[in-house]
Structure formats: structure tokens, C-alpha cells
Motif scaffolding. Structure first.
Motif: not given
Length: 76
Positions: A6, A9-10, A15-18, A39-40
Motif C-alpha cells: 500500500k 502504491l500510494t 502503479n496498481k495492485a496486480n 504490483d503492476h
């Protein structure tokens, strides 16, 4: 691991969770299966895994040193 991901990502744009990836490792006497978050962009490397790798490396080195210094494999 969720809190670590998290944070990554912030702080990064776009970038996003994958999902998860599986990792099979060895505990003291048994194999363990872990679901590692991804993550992506591939920036996420959990601190927990680094600690596990370091412990495994130190254990292997200790076993090797004991064997070289005359202990049998049963004694090790």
C-alpha cells in the motif's frame, strides 16, 4: 506485506495492485507455500522475504562451516 505494498502504491504514480504470485520455500522441516503480493510495475519486494532469504543463507553457511570443521552430517 499488504501495508508495504500500500505504501508503494500510494507513492508511485499509475502503479496498481496486480494480484499474487506463489512462492515455495523451505521452513525448518517442511515446505511452505506463500502468496506474495504483486504490483503492476514490479517495484514491490517485501521486506519479509529478504529477512527469510538472509536467515536461510546464514543457516546454510553455518552448516557448511560446521561440516568443514569436522562435524558429521548427522551432528550438523
Amino acid at each position: 506485506m499488504k501495508a508495504e505494498r500500500k505504501d508503494i502504491l500510494t507513492t508511485s504514480n499509475g502503479n496498481k495492485a496486480n494480484g499474487y504470485r506463489s512462492l515455495r520455500g523451505l521452513d525448518i522441516n517442511e515446505a511452505i507455500e506463500l502468496a506474495i503480493l504483486r504490483d503492476h510495475s514490479g517495484q514491490f519486494n517485501p521486506l519479509q522475504l529478504e529477512i527469510m532469504r538472509e536467515q536461510q543463507d546464514m543457516l546454510n553457511e553455518l552448516c557448511f562451516d560446521l561440516y568443514v570443521n569436522g562435524l558429521t552430517t548427522c551432528q550438523v
